[in-house]
Every structure is written in structure tokens, then in C-alpha cells.
Design a protein around this motif. Structure first.
Motif, short mmCIF file in Angstrom:
data_model
loop_
_atom_site.label_atom_id
_atom_site.label_comp_id
_atom_site.label_asym_id
_atom_site.label_seq_id
_atom_site.Cartn_x
_atom_site.Cartn_y
_atom_site.Cartn_z
N GLU A 281 0.81 -1.22 0.00
CA GLU A 281 0.00 0.00 0.00
C GLU A 281 0.84 1.27 0.00
O GLU A 281 0.34 2.35 -0.31
CB GLU A 281 -0.97 -0.01 1.18
N SER A 282 2.13 1.14 0.32
CA SER A 282 2.99 2.34 0.26
C SER A 282 3.18 2.82 -1.17
O SER A 282 3.59 3.96 -1.39
CB SER A 282 4.35 2.03 0.90
N LYS A 283 2.87 1.95 -2.14
CA LYS A 283 2.99 2.31 -3.56
C LYS A 283 1.68 2.75 -4.18
O LYS A 283 1.60 2.98 -5.38
CB LYS A 283 3.58 1.13 -4.33
N VAL A 284 0.63 2.82 -3.36
CA VAL A 284 -0.66 3.36 -3.81
C VAL A 284 -0.72 4.80 -3.33
O VAL A 284 -0.80 5.06 -2.12
CB VAL A 284 -1.83 2.54 -3.26
N LEU A 285 -0.66 5.73 -4.25
CA LEU A 285 -0.39 7.12 -3.91
C LEU A 285 -1.63 8.00 -4.01
O LEU A 285 -2.44 7.87 -4.92
CB LEU A 285 0.71 7.66 -4.84
N GLY A 286 -1.73 8.91 -3.04
CA GLY A 286 -2.69 10.01 -3.13
C GLY A 286 -4.14 9.63 -2.95
O GLY A 286 -5.03 10.35 -3.44
N LYS A 287 -4.45 8.54 -2.26
CA LYS A 287 -5.85 8.12 -2.11
C LYS A 287 -6.42 8.71 -0.82
O LYS A 287 -6.56 8.03 0.20
CB LYS A 287 -5.96 6.59 -2.12
N GLY A 288 -6.77 9.99 -0.89
CA GLY A 288 -7.25 10.68 0.30
C GLY A 288 -8.52 10.09 0.87
O GLY A 288 -8.75 10.15 2.08
N ALA A 289 -9.37 9.51 0.00
CA ALA A 289 -10.63 8.94 0.46
C ALA A 289 -10.51 7.45 0.78
O ALA A 289 -11.49 6.83 1.19
CB ALA A 289 -11.72 9.16 -0.58
N GLY A 290 -9.32 6.90 0.59
CA GLY A 290 -9.11 5.49 0.88
C GLY A 290 -9.49 4.59 -0.28
O GLY A 290 -9.99 5.04 -1.33
N PHE A 291 -9.26 3.31 -0.09
CA PHE A 291 -9.57 2.33 -1.14
C PHE A 291 -9.67 0.95 -0.49
O PHE A 291 -9.15 0.71 0.60
CB PHE A 291 -8.51 2.31 -2.24
N ASP A 292 -10.34 0.04 -1.19
CA ASP A 292 -10.46 -1.34 -0.74
C ASP A 292 -9.84 -2.27 -1.79
O ASP A 292 -9.99 -2.03 -2.99
CB ASP A 292 -11.93 -1.76 -0.56
N VAL A 293 -9.19 -3.33 -1.32
CA VAL A 293 -8.78 -4.44 -2.17
C VAL A 293 -9.63 -5.63 -1.75
O VAL A 293 -9.57 -6.07 -0.60
CB VAL A 293 -7.28 -4.77 -2.00
N ARG A 294 -10.45 -6.12 -2.66
CA ARG A 294 -11.43 -7.15 -2.33
C ARG A 294 -11.18 -8.40 -3.18
O ARG A 294 -11.09 -8.32 -4.41
CB ARG A 294 -12.85 -6.64 -2.57
N ASP A 295 -11.07 -9.53 -2.51
CA ASP A 295 -10.81 -10.80 -3.19
C ASP A 295 -12.11 -11.38 -3.74
O ASP A 295 -13.19 -11.22 -3.16
CB ASP A 295 -10.17 -11.80 -2.23
N VAL A 296 -11.97 -12.07 -4.87
CA VAL A 296 -13.12 -12.67 -5.55
C VAL A 296 -12.97 -14.18 -5.57
O VAL A 296 -11.92 -14.70 -5.94
CB VAL A 296 -13.22 -12.16 -7.01
N PHE A 297 -14.02 -14.87 -5.18
CA PHE A 297 -14.08 -16.33 -5.32
C PHE A 297 -15.24 -16.64 -6.26
O PHE A 297 -16.41 -16.52 -5.90
CB PHE A 297 -14.28 -17.01 -3.96
N GLY A 298 -14.90 -17.01 -7.47
CA GLY A 298 -15.89 -17.15 -8.53
C GLY A 298 -16.60 -18.48 -8.53
O GLY A 298 -16.52 -19.25 -9.48
N SER A 299 -17.36 -18.73 -7.49
CA SER A 299 -18.07 -20.01 -7.31
C SER A 299 -19.57 -19.76 -7.26
O SER A 299 -20.04 -18.94 -6.47
CB SER A 299 -17.61 -20.68 -6.01
N SER A 300 -20.31 -20.50 -8.06
CA SER A 300 -21.78 -20.42 -8.01
C SER A 300 -22.29 -20.83 -6.64
O SER A 300 -23.23 -20.24 -6.10
CB SER A 300 -22.40 -21.31 -9.08
#
Length: 359
Positions: A281-300
Motif C-alpha cells: 500500500e505504500s505504492k498506492v499514492l494520493g488516495k485521500g478517500a481510501g480504497f479497498d482491495v477485495r478478493d473474488v471467489f468465482g463459485s456459483s
């Protein structure tokens, strides 16, 4: 009918699959059908299953390349399956023996649903009847590659699925999504699903421009242009408004592109298919409002309501061309050599066209 059948099995992790002729024929339970398999589609995760136990080990936290004793072995592979129904389980009323279906097996260890066997089990909510205008092979391109972007867009990123009541109040036309990995099947189906929802701007990194625009992409950026150039091109299109990103191919380092393209003044989210570690996350720059990293499991099976609503609409989407099948090649026969050849190519990092085994 005999009680046993031919199947290709993983009997030892890290070893080639082998052919057996005494594999039990599974019987359908409640809300299930038995299927005589015609097509089983191979995908990159099948190599990881064969070689280090993905979806075979009962405990995958953490995933390692050690071969513990908690594996469901022997095991059958493949989660893209097409076949004809041979038996109905209790509670099945809208299908008939002889119907041609496509389905996504469960990823649970020990599943009786996987495709490299003559007869398998499919369950309601993870299957669709195949229209007469669609071939078995065309249908078999869907399950493993369309369910992950379905989950990514309409669950993980919380864009309302177009059939939900919430869709009436959602401004799709003024929504933008970034898709990284447009050359992959999961990326291409992500574009198609975004178009299905009438998302206004669909920006894609990588892949064939003509094909992607035919699927609904509004902008296609060459993935070879270099990180800074690609990021600048995305920002030229989106300004500071991007809040939805979907990465179909990148490991954590590659996910920095989508994260840095997100808005600085609005909280954005990245849905990623490859959760192999934390993003720096130190390389994600200038995100004053924040951000989410969300994992996906593509299972029906892991998303039963969303999947069931989608699978019920798949015949219509295929017939009307709103969902277009992907490319594939065919290998005929339940051959261990054919399957191992494809899985070895995935292991060696070779370029592989999605391969269908015709049983």
C-alpha cells in the motif's frame, strides 16, 4: 447401468493424472441431476489442483507446495462441464432426462460434480439448459470464466445486477469500470457483463481492441505501453472519478495499476481474481478517500442467489448474443496424455487456448 465408469484422476499431488475404469458413478441427491458428460473444459486452476492441491486439500490456509495428508485423493478435475441429463434427483421439476445443460461444479474437495468422468452430478442454481443455437463447446466456455467476473461486478464491487430492483435507481450510464486483463477469458466476460448492465464507460487494459469493442468496451489500452503511460491514459479518460476496478490476471504487484487509477477524492475498490498476497500500500499514492482491495471467489455455490438468478437467464443471454462464447480447441477422448499435456503447458507458462476434452 454399470455401477462404475472411466475417469481421469489425481491420485498423488504433483504427479500426472491417470485413467481408471472403476470410478464410482455418482447418484443425484435432492435438487441435483446426473449428467452423462460430453465436454469437460480445462483451465489454469486445474494444473494447480493436480500439482499442489488447490480445491483438493481440505485446508488451504496457508497454501503451500508441501503435500500434506489432508487431501481428498483420488480426485477428479475440471469445473466447466456440459452433458445430457440421465437421472433427476428429488425436487427437480423444471428439467427432463435428455436435456442438454452446462454447469459449474462445486470447488469443494471431494466434489462428485467435476467433469473428467463419464457421469457426474450437477445441482440446481449452478446450471443452465443450452439453447439449440449454441454448441456444447460454446456453452462450455462459460462457467469457470464468467462466474468470477459476475461475482466481481455484482457482488464484490456492489454494482447492482441489472435484474435486481436496485438497478432501477442505479446510474449505469454515468458509471465507469476499469478492467485489467482484457486478453483473458475472465477479462472478456467481465467486459460483456459490464455491457449487459449498460455501464457507460468500460475501460480495458490488454487484449484485442476489435474483439473487446465488439463485447462493449469503450476504450482499450495496449498493455505493453508501460506502467506510467497506461496510468496516464486511464486518468485522461476517467479524471478523478474511477471507483470500480476489476483485475482478472495480475498478482499483487500488477494490481498497483488499477489501485493508482482509482479516485483520490472518492473511495474506490479493486476486485481481484488472484489474491496471492497483500498489495504494497505504500505504492498506492494520493488516495485521500481510501480504497479497498477485495478478493473474488468465482463459485456459483459460494454465491447461490446471484448465481441462480444469472444461470436462469443464461439461455436468453446466449440466444440474443448478449453473452458471446469464447475461443477454444478440442481434444477427443478421455485421455490422460491429452490432459497432462495441457496442464503441463499451463505449468510451464506457455500460451494455452482453452481446451475442451470430448468424452
Amino acid at each position: 447401468m454399470s455401477l462404475t465408469q472411466k475417469a481421469l484422476i489425481v491420485s498423488e499431488l504433483g504427479k500426472p493424472v491417470t485413467l481408471v475404469s472403476d470410478w464410482p458413478i455418482p447418484e443425484p441427491g435432492t435438487d441435483q441431476v446426473q449428467v452423462k458428460v460430453t465436454v469437460a473444459g480445462l483451465n489454469p486452476h486445474d494444473e494447480k489442483s493436480r500439482d499442489w492441491g488447490l480445491f483438493i486439500l481440505r485446508d488451504l490456509s496457508p497454501v503451500t507446495k508441501d503435500f500434506p495428508d489432508d487431501a481428498d485423493l483420488p480426485s477428479v478435475l475440471t469445473n466447466d462441464v456440459v452433458g445430457r441429463i440421465t437421472k433427476l434427483g428429488p425436487g427437480v421439476t423444471d428439467l427432463e432426462v435428455g436435456d442438454r445443460i452446462v454447469y459449474q461444479p462445486s470447488f469443494a474437495p471431494g466434489s462428485k460434480q467435476n467433469g473428467l468422468q463419464e457421469y457426474a452430478i450437477a445441482e440446481l442454481g449452478a446450471l443452465a439448459k443450452i439453447p439449440d443455437s449454441i454448441t456444447d463447446d460454446e456453452a462450455a466456455t462459460l462457467p469457470t470464466n464468467i462466474i468470477p467476473p459476475l461475482v466481481a461486478l455484482f457482488d464484490t464491487l456492489q454494482i447492482p445486477a441489472p435484474w435486481l430492483p436496485a438497478a432501477k435507481d442505479f446510474d449505469y450510464a454515468n458509471t465507469t469500470i476499469l478492467v485489467v486483463g482484457g486478453g483473458s477469458n475472465c477479462g472478456q466476460f467481465g467486459v460483456q457483463l459490464a455491457k449487459l448492465a449498460n455501464v457507460g464507460r468500460i475501460i480495458v487494459v490488454g487484449g484485442d481492441q476489435t474483439k473487446l469493442k465488439s463485447f462493449g468496451a469503450t476504450h482499450v489500452i495496449d498493455r505493453h505501453a508501460g506502467y506510467d503511460t497506461i496510468l496516464a491514459k486511464i486518468r485522461d479518460i476517467v479524471g478523478d472519478d474511477l471507483v470500480y476496478a476489476y483485475d482478472a490476471i495480475s498478482p499483487p504487484d500488477g494490481q498497483l495499476l488499477a489501485l493508482n487509477a482509482l479516485s483520490s477524492s472518492k473511495k474506490g475498490a479493486l476486485a481481484r481474481l488472484i489474491p496471492l498476497g497483500k498489495v504494497d500500500e505504500s505504492k498506492v499514492l494520493g488516495k485521500g478517500a481510501g480504497f479497498d482491495v477485495r478478493d473474488v471467489f468465482g463459485s456459483s455455490q459460494a454465491h447461490p442467489k446471484l448465481a441462480a438468478e444469472f444461470w436462469s437467464r443464461v439461455p436468453y443471454y446466449l440466444e440474443t448474443g448478449q453473452i458471446k462464447p469464447q475461443d477454444y480447441v478440442v481434444k477427443k477422448g478421455l485421455s490422460a496424455d491429452s490432459v497432462n499435456e495441457v496442464l503441463d503447458a499451463y505449468k510451464e507458462g506457455k500460451r494455452v487456448t482453452k481446451t475442451h476434452i470430448h468424452l
